[in-house]
Motif scaffolding. Structure first.
Motif, PDB file in Angstrom:
ATOM      1  N   THR A  75       0.860  -1.178   0.000  1.00 34.97           N
ATOM      2  CA  THR A  75       0.000   0.000   0.000  1.00 34.97           C
ATOM      3  C   THR A  75       0.899   1.232   0.000  1.00 34.97           C
ATOM      4  N   GLU A  76       0.311   2.391  -0.099  1.00 36.18           N
ATOM      5  CA  GLU A  76       1.105   3.616  -0.124  1.00 36.18           C
ATOM      6  C   GLU A  76       1.806   3.877   1.204  1.00 36.18           C
ATOM      7  N   SER A  77       1.201   3.467   2.307  1.00 31.68           N
ATOM      8  CA  SER A  77       1.760   3.808   3.613  1.00 31.68           C
ATOM      9  C   SER A  77       2.770   2.799   4.127  1.00 31.68           C
ATOM     10  N   ASP A  78       2.623   1.541   3.758  1.00 33.98           N
ATOM     11  CA  ASP A  78       3.558   0.524   4.251  1.00 33.98           C
ATOM     12  C   ASP A  78       3.535  -0.695   3.354  1.00 33.98           C
ATOM     13  N   THR A  79       4.409  -1.632   3.664  1.00 31.98           N
ATOM     14  CA  THR A  79       4.477  -2.877   2.920  1.00 31.98           C
ATOM     15  C   THR A  79       4.308  -4.010   3.909  1.00 31.98           C
ATOM     16  N   THR A  80       3.348  -4.896   3.646  1.00 34.75           N
ATOM     17  CA  THR A  80       3.132  -6.038   4.520  1.00 34.75           C
ATOM     18  C   THR A  80       3.220  -7.325   3.709  1.00 34.75           C
ATOM     19  N   PHE A  81       3.699  -8.373   4.361  1.00 37.19           N
ATOM     20  CA  PHE A  81       3.846  -9.671   3.730  1.00 37.19           C
ATOM     21  C   PHE A  81       3.329 -10.736   4.674  1.00 37.19           C
ATOM     22  N   THR A  82       2.738 -11.770   4.112  1.00 34.46           N
ATOM     23  CA  THR A  82       2.371 -12.964   4.856  1.00 34.46           C
ATOM     24  C   THR A  82       3.127 -14.127   4.234  1.00 34.46           C
ATOM     25  N   GLU A 104       3.414 -13.007   9.638  1.00 31.67           N
ATOM     26  CA  GLU A 104       2.998 -11.730   9.064  1.00 31.67           C
ATOM     27  C   GLU A 104       4.062 -10.696   9.402  1.00 31.67           C
ATOM     28  N   LEU A 105       4.556 -10.019   8.358  1.00 29.25           N
ATOM     29  CA  LEU A 105       5.657  -9.073   8.504  1.00 29.25           C
ATOM     30  C   LEU A 105       5.283  -7.711   7.948  1.00 29.25           C
ATOM     31  N   ALA A 106       5.926  -6.692   8.494  1.00 28.44           N
ATOM     32  CA  ALA A 106       5.795  -5.341   7.952  1.00 28.44           C
ATOM     33  C   ALA A 106       7.186  -4.855   7.576  1.00 28.44           C
ATOM     34  N   LEU A 107       7.304  -4.224   6.428  1.00 25.80           N
ATOM     35  CA  LEU A 107       8.570  -3.662   5.974  1.00 25.80           C
ATOM     36  C   LEU A 107       8.501  -2.149   6.131  1.00 25.80           C
ATOM     37  N   THR A 111      13.567  -2.515   6.909  1.00 23.98           N
ATOM     38  CA  THR A 111      13.677  -3.515   7.969  1.00 23.98           C
ATOM     39  C   THR A 111      12.335  -4.213   8.164  1.00 23.98           C
ATOM     40  N   PHE A 112      12.393  -5.542   8.256  1.00 25.79           N
ATOM     41  CA  PHE A 112      11.171  -6.303   8.513  1.00 25.79           C
ATOM     42  C   PHE A 112      10.926  -6.399  10.009  1.00 25.79           C
ATOM     43  N   SER A 113       9.693  -6.157  10.405  1.00 26.25           N
ATOM     44  CA  SER A 113       9.302  -6.344  11.799  1.00 26.25           C
ATOM     45  C   SER A 113       8.155  -7.350  11.841  1.00 26.25           C
ATOM     46  N   LEU A 114       8.101  -8.088  12.929  1.00 26.57           N
ATOM     47  CA  LEU A 114       7.107  -9.137  13.090  1.00 26.57           C
ATOM     48  C   LEU A 114       5.780  -8.556  13.553  1.00 26.57           C
ATOM     49  N   ILE A 115       4.723  -8.891  12.844  1.00 26.14           N
ATOM     50  CA  ILE A 115       3.365  -8.513  13.242  1.00 26.14           C
ATOM     51  C   ILE A 115       2.749  -9.672  14.034  1.00 26.14           C
ATOM     52  N   ASN A 116       2.832 -10.879  13.444  1.00 23.88           N
ATOM     53  CA  ASN A 116       2.242 -12.055  14.076  1.00 23.88           C
ATOM     54  C   ASN A 116       2.934 -13.306  13.554  1.00 23.88           C
TER      55      ASN A 116
END
Length: 120
Positions: A75-82, A104-107, A111-116
């Protein structure tokens, strides 16, 4: 003669416009594949942090097409990956057990951070 020359010039211009867009598309596709590979690598590290014997973990490759997949959403505000996959690792008794995981990760800022993280 002038019509033929105009048609040739127009054809060159037309082909040039589409070939430039295609290369831009291919460039974006390559960037997306690289981000997915990085998400896969980051998810493996997050999974290993949760294991009793992280050195024994053997993950399936991302490109096997059956057991593992990376689903990216940008998305425009962030990048998420599952990242969904399987791995084999030793439990407390030394037995190798196959497990499924969903990470589930957020970039953010490279840097990748763990969401779940779910391990079953």
């Amino acid at each position: 003669m002038k019509k033929a020359l105009l048609i040739i010039i127009f054809s060159i211009f037309f082909v040039g416009c589409f070939s430039e867009n295609k290369s831009e598309y291919e460039k974006n596709k390559e960037e997306q594949e690289e981000l997915k590979f990085q998400a896969w690598s980051a998810s493996k590290e997050f999974v290993k942090k949760e294991l009793k014997s992280p050195g024994s973990a053997e993950f399936n490759f991302i490109d096997d097409g059956i057991n593992s997949s990376v689903i990216g959403s940008i998305t425009e505000s962030d990048t998420t990956f599952t990242v969904i996959g399987t791995f084999d690792a030793q439990n407390s008794f030394g037995a190798s057990i196959r497990n499924d995981f969903k990470c589930e990760l957020a970039l953010n800022y490279g840097t990748f951070s763990l969401i779940n993280l779910d391990i079953e």
